[in-house]
Design a protein around this motif. Sequence first.
Motif, PDB file in Angstrom:
ATOM      1  N   ASP A  91     -13.000   8.013  -2.482  1.00  0.00           N
ATOM      2  CA  ASP A  91     -13.279   7.751  -4.149  1.00  0.00           C
ATOM      3  C   ASP A  91     -12.379   8.585  -4.884  1.00  0.00           C
ATOM      4  O   ASP A  91     -12.617   8.279  -6.126  1.00  0.00           O
ATOM      5  CB  ASP A  91     -14.848   8.389  -4.900  1.00  0.00           C
ATOM      6  CG  ASP A  91     -15.860   7.011  -4.411  1.00  0.00           C
ATOM      7  OD1 ASP A  91     -15.509   6.745  -4.084  1.00  0.00           O
ATOM      8  OD2 ASP A  91     -17.106   7.903  -4.307  1.00  0.00           O
ATOM      9  N   LEU A  92     -11.574   9.189  -4.084  1.00  0.00           N
ATOM     10  CA  LEU A  92     -10.524  10.191  -5.232  1.00  0.00           C
ATOM     11  C   LEU A  92      -9.419   9.190  -5.350  1.00  0.00           C
ATOM     12  O   LEU A  92      -8.747   7.947  -4.618  1.00  0.00           O
ATOM     13  CB  LEU A  92     -10.047  10.575  -4.442  1.00  0.00           C
ATOM     14  CG  LEU A  92     -10.695  12.253  -3.281  1.00  0.00           C
ATOM     15  CD1 LEU A  92     -10.352  12.844  -2.556  1.00  0.00           C
ATOM     16  CD2 LEU A  92     -11.662  13.440  -4.562  1.00  0.00           C
ATOM     17  N   SER A  93      -8.797   9.540  -6.362  1.00  0.00           N
ATOM     18  CA  SER A  93      -7.394   8.748  -6.992  1.00  0.00           C
ATOM     19  C   SER A  93      -6.110   9.123  -6.029  1.00  0.00           C
ATOM     20  O   SER A  93      -6.139   9.712  -5.279  1.00  0.00           O
ATOM     21  CB  SER A  93      -6.986   9.484  -7.985  1.00  0.00           C
ATOM     22  OG  SER A  93      -6.779  10.904  -8.232  1.00  0.00           O
ATOM     23  N   THR A  94      -5.214   8.141  -6.605  1.00  0.00           N
ATOM     24  CA  THR A  94      -4.101   8.420  -5.291  1.00  0.00           C
ATOM     25  C   THR A  94      -3.788   9.252  -5.258  1.00  0.00           C
ATOM     26  O   THR A  94      -3.194   9.339  -4.002  1.00  0.00           O
ATOM     27  CB  THR A  94      -3.150   6.680  -6.056  1.00  0.00           C
ATOM     28  OG1 THR A  94      -4.130   5.483  -6.136  1.00  0.00           O
ATOM     29  CG2 THR A  94      -2.465   7.070  -4.386  1.00  0.00           C
ATOM     30  N   GLN A  95      -3.184   9.895  -6.535  1.00  0.00           N
ATOM     31  CA  GLN A  95      -2.622  10.948  -5.992  1.00  0.00           C
ATOM     32  C   GLN A  95      -3.144  12.464  -5.443  1.00  0.00           C
ATOM     33  O   GLN A  95      -2.532  12.839  -5.067  1.00  0.00           O
ATOM     34  CB  GLN A  95      -2.285  11.555  -8.228  1.00  0.00           C
ATOM     35  CG  GLN A  95      -1.957  13.367  -7.641  1.00  0.00           C
ATOM     36  CD  GLN A  95       0.139  12.928  -7.023  1.00  0.00           C
ATOM     37  OE1 GLN A  95       0.468  12.137  -6.970  1.00  0.00           O
ATOM     38  NE2 GLN A  95       0.490  14.066  -5.740  1.00  0.00           N
TER      39      GLN A  95
END
Length: 290
Positions: free
Chosen positions: A36-40
């Motif tokens: 669920d984390l963002s790409t960055q």
Amino acid sequence: MPMAGQVRPAPPPYGPTSLVRRRALGDIPDVPRPQDLSTQDARTLSETLFGRLAELDEGTPEYACVRNTLVELNLSLVRFAARRFRNRAEPAQDIFQVGTIGLIKSINRFDVSRGVDFASFALPTITGEMKRFFRDTSWAVQVPRRLQELRLRLAGACDALGQELGRPPTTAELAAHLRITEAEVAEGERASNAYTARSLDLTDDDSGATAVMRTLGREDPSFDVIECLDSLKPLITALTDRERTILSLRFVDELTQAEIGDRVGLSQMHVSRLLAQITNRLRTGLLTEG
């Protein structure tokens, strides 16, 4: 078993798996759902976890735990690679699983000390696993498994004997090498005619062949940027501390020449001359072969 109306006792806060995970991560914060984390955020956490992985002994539960977390964090790379092959006849789930194998191989081989971006390192391996899967399964008609395996054995024997003899092997030489009859060699060669010679780079697009030409004809500027940045690293390292400071203030902080002069105690004209000298030196270094 508790009777009706009784409250079932709460489970302990940490089971065996959780304890292993706490030991594996050390001081790194635990993320319950890495996907669920963002790409960055995923990229930043991956860098930290690769450093932690290098500290652990391969084969331990802690090592496996960190590696599994890295797999979850980077499954988006597999999805990205799999989108290129959405038009294939093979099930999407099979393609995804094969790509995941490529991701695991990339994690096992990745050396964080080389300073290479993991995504750039992993994508060729992931795509290669998918293409290898297609080479083994892409048939124009249904062919028995025995003949599929025979085709692969013949292909390997042709390569080996071709290098050894300096020419294409004969049917008799292939049969002797594989310890089969010449009739079986002929049968395997006929089976090869059922193999689909479709381009593995064909992408999912309504325009068919035009999509291939458009994919092959488009240049991705990101690759050139990555190559230039990698080439610039040793050149920037060779600069003096003051030159690196001026370069950072201009191109990272985006200050004007007058503002840079106030920071480093130089006139605007002096800063202008220094910037011209620095950029010319870097440009010359990039254009010099070797």
